[in-house]
Design a protein around this motif. Sequence first.
Motif, PDB file in Angstrom:
ATOM      1  N   ARG A 187       0.834  -1.204   0.000  1.00  0.00           N
ATOM      2  CA  ARG A 187       0.000   0.000   0.000  1.00  0.00           C
ATOM      3  C   ARG A 187       0.864   1.247   0.000  1.00  0.00           C
ATOM      4  O   ARG A 187       0.542   2.244  -0.658  1.00  0.00           O
ATOM      5  CB  ARG A 187      -0.937  -0.024   1.206  1.00  0.00           C
ATOM      6  N   ALA A 188       1.969   1.203   0.734  1.00  0.00           N
ATOM      7  CA  ALA A 188       2.896   2.338   0.718  1.00  0.00           C
ATOM      8  C   ALA A 188       3.512   2.497  -0.665  1.00  0.00           C
ATOM      9  O   ALA A 188       3.690   3.624  -1.152  1.00  0.00           O
ATOM     10  CB  ALA A 188       3.981   2.150   1.773  1.00  0.00           C
ATOM     11  N   ARG A 189       3.841   1.368  -1.310  1.00  0.00           N
ATOM     12  CA  ARG A 189       4.405   1.444  -2.667  1.00  0.00           C
ATOM     13  C   ARG A 189       3.399   2.045  -3.645  1.00  0.00           C
ATOM     14  O   ARG A 189       3.756   2.915  -4.460  1.00  0.00           O
ATOM     15  CB  ARG A 189       4.817   0.046  -3.133  1.00  0.00           C
TER      16      ARG A 189
ATOM     17  N   ALA B 101      10.611   3.337   4.978  1.00  0.00           N
ATOM     18  CA  ALA B 101       9.456   2.520   5.372  1.00  0.00           C
ATOM     19  C   ALA B 101       9.758   1.033   5.255  1.00  0.00           C
ATOM     20  O   ALA B 101       9.363   0.231   6.108  1.00  0.00           O
ATOM     21  CB  ALA B 101       8.248   2.884   4.511  1.00  0.00           C
ATOM     22  N   LYS B 102      10.461   0.642   4.203  1.00  0.00           N
ATOM     23  CA  LYS B 102      10.795  -0.772   4.010  1.00  0.00           C
ATOM     24  C   LYS B 102      11.733  -1.286   5.092  1.00  0.00           C
ATOM     25  O   LYS B 102      11.707  -2.464   5.436  1.00  0.00           O
ATOM     26  CB  LYS B 102      11.424  -0.983   2.623  1.00  0.00           C
ATOM     27  N   ARG B 103      12.558  -0.397   5.630  1.00  0.00           N
ATOM     28  CA  ARG B 103      13.523  -0.820   6.640  1.00  0.00           C
ATOM     29  C   ARG B 103      12.987  -0.686   8.059  1.00  0.00           C
ATOM     30  O   ARG B 103      13.164  -1.587   8.884  1.00  0.00           O
ATOM     31  CB  ARG B 103      14.819  -0.026   6.468  1.00  0.00           C
ATOM     32  N   LEU B 104      12.322   0.397   8.348  1.00  0.00           N
ATOM     33  CA  LEU B 104      11.793   0.584   9.699  1.00  0.00           C
ATOM     34  C   LEU B 104      10.469  -0.152   9.896  1.00  0.00           C
ATOM     35  O   LEU B 104      10.150  -0.609  11.004  1.00  0.00           O
ATOM     36  CB  LEU B 104      11.608   2.076   9.982  1.00  0.00           C
ATOM     37  N   ARG B 105       9.672  -0.242   8.818  1.00  0.00           N
ATOM     38  CA  ARG B 105       8.374  -0.932   8.831  1.00  0.00           C
ATOM     39  C   ARG B 105       7.440  -0.366   9.901  1.00  0.00           C
ATOM     40  O   ARG B 105       6.727  -1.101  10.581  1.00  0.00           O
ATOM     41  CB  ARG B 105       8.564  -2.447   9.014  1.00  0.00           C
ATOM     42  N   ASP B 106       7.470   0.950  10.035  1.00  0.00           N
ATOM     43  CA  ASP B 106       6.576   1.623  10.983  1.00  0.00           C
ATOM     44  C   ASP B 106       6.164   2.967  10.384  1.00  0.00           C
ATOM     45  O   ASP B 106       6.877   3.967  10.508  1.00  0.00           O
ATOM     46  CB  ASP B 106       7.267   1.831  12.325  1.00  0.00           C
TER      47      ASP B 106
ATOM     48  N   ARG C 161       3.783   4.975  11.209  1.00  0.00           N
ATOM     49  CA  ARG C 161       3.416   5.989  12.202  1.00  0.00           C
ATOM     50  C   ARG C 161       4.630   6.810  12.641  1.00  0.00           C
ATOM     51  O   ARG C 161       4.580   8.049  12.659  1.00  0.00           O
ATOM     52  CB  ARG C 161       2.773   5.326  13.418  1.00  0.00           C
ATOM     53  N   ILE C 162       5.715   6.141  12.996  1.00  0.00           N
ATOM     54  CA  ILE C 162       6.914   6.847  13.451  1.00  0.00           C
ATOM     55  C   ILE C 162       7.452   7.751  12.345  1.00  0.00           C
ATOM     56  O   ILE C 162       7.849   8.906  12.593  1.00  0.00           O
ATOM     57  CB  ILE C 162       7.994   5.848  13.900  1.00  0.00           C
ATOM     58  N   LEU C 163       7.458   7.260  11.119  1.00  0.00           N
ATOM     59  CA  LEU C 163       7.967   8.057  10.005  1.00  0.00           C
ATOM     60  C   LEU C 163       7.054   9.243   9.718  1.00  0.00           C
ATOM     61  O   LEU C 163       7.524  10.327   9.347  1.00  0.00           O
ATOM     62  CB  LEU C 163       8.117   7.171   8.775  1.00  0.00           C
ATOM     63  N   TYR C 164       5.752   9.056   9.876  1.00  0.00           N
ATOM     64  CA  TYR C 164       4.799  10.157   9.708  1.00  0.00           C
ATOM     65  C   TYR C 164       5.079  11.250  10.749  1.00  0.00           C
ATOM     66  O   TYR C 164       5.062  12.446  10.443  1.00  0.00           O
ATOM     67  CB  TYR C 164       3.384   9.609   9.879  1.00  0.00           C
ATOM     68  N   MET C 165       5.378  10.848  11.969  1.00  0.00           N
ATOM     69  CA  MET C 165       5.696  11.798  13.022  1.00  0.00           C
ATOM     70  C   MET C 165       6.991  12.556  12.715  1.00  0.00           C
ATOM     71  O   MET C 165       7.080  13.775  12.897  1.00  0.00           O
ATOM     72  CB  MET C 165       5.803  11.073  14.370  1.00  0.00           C
ATOM     73  N   CYS C 166       7.991  11.831  12.226  1.00  0.00           N
ATOM     74  CA  CYS C 166       9.260  12.470  11.864  1.00  0.00           C
ATOM     75  C   CYS C 166       9.068  13.515  10.763  1.00  0.00           C
ATOM     76  O   CYS C 166       9.603  14.626  10.840  1.00  0.00           O
ATOM     77  CB  CYS C 166      10.268  11.415  11.409  1.00  0.00           C
TER      78      CYS C 166
ATOM     79  N   LEU D 126       2.865  10.438   1.803  1.00  0.00           N
ATOM     80  CA  LEU D 126       3.053   8.999   1.642  1.00  0.00           C
ATOM     81  C   LEU D 126       2.459   8.228   2.820  1.00  0.00           C
ATOM     82  O   LEU D 126       1.657   7.306   2.639  1.00  0.00           O
ATOM     83  CB  LEU D 126       4.542   8.688   1.496  1.00  0.00           C
ATOM     84  N   PHE D 127       2.816   8.620   4.026  1.00  0.00           N
ATOM     85  CA  PHE D 127       2.403   7.815   5.179  1.00  0.00           C
ATOM     86  C   PHE D 127       0.960   8.084   5.584  1.00  0.00           C
ATOM     87  O   PHE D 127       0.249   7.173   6.009  1.00  0.00           O
ATOM     88  CB  PHE D 127       3.372   8.047   6.342  1.00  0.00           C
ATOM     89  N   GLY D 128       0.496   9.323   5.427  1.00  0.00           N
ATOM     90  CA  GLY D 128      -0.895   9.618   5.729  1.00  0.00           C
ATOM     91  C   GLY D 128      -1.841   8.826   4.842  1.00  0.00           C
ATOM     92  O   GLY D 128      -2.824   8.235   5.306  1.00  0.00           O
ATOM     93  N   GLN D 129      -1.519   8.756   3.532  1.00  0.00           N
ATOM     94  CA  GLN D 129      -2.367   8.034   2.596  1.00  0.00           C
ATOM     95  C   GLN D 129      -2.163   6.521   2.689  1.00  0.00           C
ATOM     96  O   GLN D 129      -3.103   5.746   2.497  1.00  0.00           O
ATOM     97  CB  GLN D 129      -2.083   8.501   1.163  1.00  0.00           C
TER      98      GLN D 129
END
Length: 472
Positions: free
Chosen positions: A170-172, A315-320, A322-327, A367-370
């Motif tokens: 979905r992220a891709r 995203a592929k490496r952290l697999r989170d 939410r955290i990336l959206y916050m960053c 990216l992360f919101g959607q």
Amino acid sequence: MNKNVTDAPTLNPGEDGQPKVAGAYDPAKALPLLLCIGWGVGTFGISVMFNSVNLLLQRYATDFLGIAAASYGVIYFLSKIYDAITDPLMGAISDRTKSRAGRRRPYLVLGGLVSAAAFIALFNAPSIEETPYAIAIFAGLLILYSTGYTIFNVPYLAMPAEMTTNYLERARLISFRVYAIGFGSLAGLSFAPMLVAMWGGGREGHVMLAWIYGALILIASITCFAATSQARATTNVEKSPLSRAEKLKLIFTNKPFMILVGVKTLHLASLAVTQAAFIYFVVYVLDKGYGALGLLGLANAAGMLVGNPLWYWAAKRLRDKRILYMCASVFAGLVLLSWWFSSASEPMEVTMLRKFLHGITTAGSLLFGQAMLPDAIAHDAQRSGLRREGIFAGIFTTAEKFAFAVGGAITGIFLGLMGYISSTTGATDQPETAIRAIYLCVSVLPATLLFFSVLLLTQYNLSEDQVEAAAR
């Protein structure tokens, strides 16, 4: 998992009269590249329209049509309230639609057609010197613009939850949408003001832009429709043991979804305030014209295009997500605060660096919101056994419209209260209070909204394991 969930693809009649499966690929694996590109192209036309309107329309209305800034703010607010009503309705309509092209795709063409017509008409609207009904006509065209945007965007955003069940896929898929937004931003935020200036500026330049970009909007929507003919789609659940009240309760007790709605509202209110005020910032604070505005739009779009693969790599490496959206949100807030220290004496390279960095943060937020939205929608399917992606997309885009209603209204009304002087001949001298209001609208206010969104994201509780479990 609730056994009432329907994951069967839509059946469309083939030329021989027998059923043909649309989207005959494994939804848990990688989506076909051409399908991802084709779906993403749909965003390009809407992004061109969205960014051009948000950048140019308010100043066009106040400085060329003679509409007062406060009046524009009220009109814009009312048009978005209209949107807030129609978005969930459009979602429900698409959920119940039955056609050979599926539940969502017919509205891609219809929405593109209405959007293109409205975009052209907005920049051909009469001024207050030409007719006493100028404000009413302008308000009606904004309603038409909002209608076209809703018809296209709500069914379009419902599609990813159906197209794949994979957390990272979905992220891709959404990353292709972010690329399209990047190119749309390039056209809307960079090329648009340059083209207006090239065609003589003023009303004439805006009219030429409207016809060319109107055609782009329509072409993109038709391309998206054609390219998604094999996209996987779910069918509507005709009968459910749940009452209407129970169905409604399940929507508003879907914690991940409601958190995303709140975060989306804060993010887009921040964007609405920034975009509406930025053209004034360039003209009255940086003392530059539309050519400089185009260069800054170019820097922003370049940042988005550079940032998108970097955020997906993370995203592929952290697999989170939410955290990336916050960053991304914190980074964006810090970049916005830096505009407080900008002035006409600042080197253009420094100003462009700010826009480039803001583009990188925007790519992450988009990216992360959607990409988290389909996860929250699938969470509802697991809880309710219903396939109502359209309603969820409608509520989600209602938050978008509400945010832009509030953000656009705040900007227009705040500028008016702080003494902004409207005109029918272009830029005019502004009082110091109006200049200070412009500074606040491009820095402190939008940054504050983003920092609040980070606090809200700490409450999001849908993990990759939960998403993958729901898909099994």
